[in-house]
Scaffold this motif. Structure first.
Motif, mmCIF file in Angstrom:
data_model
loop_
_atom_site.group_PDB
_atom_site.id
_atom_site.type_symbol
_atom_site.label_atom_id
_atom_site.label_comp_id
_atom_site.label_asym_id
_atom_site.label_seq_id
_atom_site.Cartn_x
_atom_site.Cartn_y
_atom_site.Cartn_z
ATOM 1 N N ILE A 111 -1.264 -25.716 16.594
ATOM 2 C CA ILE A 111 -2.593 -25.455 17.141
ATOM 3 C C ILE A 111 -2.415 -24.623 18.402
ATOM 4 O O ILE A 111 -1.307 -24.515 18.940
ATOM 5 N N PRO A 154 -7.036 -23.908 15.095
ATOM 6 C CA PRO A 154 -5.885 -23.974 14.198
ATOM 7 C C PRO A 154 -4.956 -22.773 14.354
ATOM 8 O O PRO A 154 -5.389 -21.691 14.741
ATOM 9 N N GLU A 210 -4.015 -25.863 9.418
ATOM 10 C CA GLU A 210 -5.366 -25.383 9.135
ATOM 11 C C GLU A 210 -6.419 -26.388 9.577
ATOM 12 O O GLU A 210 -7.564 -26.027 9.831
ATOM 13 N N ARG A 211 -6.007 -27.652 9.673
ATOM 14 C CA ARG A 211 -6.891 -28.695 10.189
ATOM 15 C C ARG A 211 -6.029 -29.902 10.553
ATOM 16 O O ARG A 211 -4.854 -29.955 10.218
ATOM 17 N N TRP A 212 -6.650 -30.874 11.231
ATOM 18 C CA TRP A 212 -5.925 -32.073 11.615
ATOM 19 C C TRP A 212 -6.889 -33.230 11.740
ATOM 20 O O TRP A 212 -8.089 -33.041 11.876
ATOM 21 N N GLU A 213 -6.333 -34.422 11.655
ATOM 22 C CA GLU A 213 -7.108 -35.653 11.799
ATOM 23 C C GLU A 213 -6.417 -36.509 12.850
ATOM 24 O O GLU A 213 -5.188 -36.523 12.935
ATOM 25 N N PHE A 250 -1.493 -33.441 10.527
ATOM 26 C CA PHE A 250 -1.737 -32.008 10.461
ATOM 27 C C PHE A 250 -1.623 -31.544 9.019
ATOM 28 O O PHE A 250 -0.674 -31.891 8.326
ATOM 29 N N HIS A 251 -2.581 -30.755 8.578
ATOM 30 C CA HIS A 251 -2.567 -30.162 7.245
ATOM 31 C C HIS A 251 -2.145 -28.709 7.429
ATOM 32 O O HIS A 251 -2.867 -27.916 8.049
ATOM 33 N N ARG A 268 -1.033 -24.795 6.835
ATOM 34 C CA ARG A 268 -1.493 -23.636 6.063
ATOM 35 C C ARG A 268 -0.540 -23.390 4.906
ATOM 36 O O ARG A 268 0.677 -23.511 5.054
#
Length: 68
Positions: free
Chosen positions: A6, A18, A22-25, A35-36, A38
C-alpha cells in the motif's frame, strides 16, 4: 525502484491507496491484516509475485541478516 503493498496517495499524502495489494481487510481488533495481492505482477526475471515473497520480505525486515 520497488512497489509496496500500500502507499499514500500522492495528491494528499494522507489517504492510503492500493499498490501491490489490490485490497485489504483488518480485523475489528486491528491485530490482523489480510492483503489480497494484485494478479499478474512479475519480477524483472519474469517470476510471479506471490504471498511467499511478501512473507520473505517482512521476515527479512524483522530479522535482518547479520553483518559479515
Amino acid at each position: 525502484m520497488y512497489d509496496t503493498l500500500i502507499r499514500r496517495h500522492p495528491k494528499d499524502g494522507q489517504t492510503i491507496v492500493p499498490d501491490l495489494a489490490e485490497r485489504w481487510e483488518i480485523t475489528p481488533d486491528g491485530k490482523k491484516y489480510t492483503f489480497h495481492l494484485r494478479k499478474g505482477v512479475k519480477f524483472h526475471d519474469g517470476a510471479d509475485f506471490t504471498a511467499d515473497d511478501v512473507k520473505a520480505t517482512y521476515e527479512r525486515i524483522c530479522r535482518p541478516p547479520k553483518a559479515w
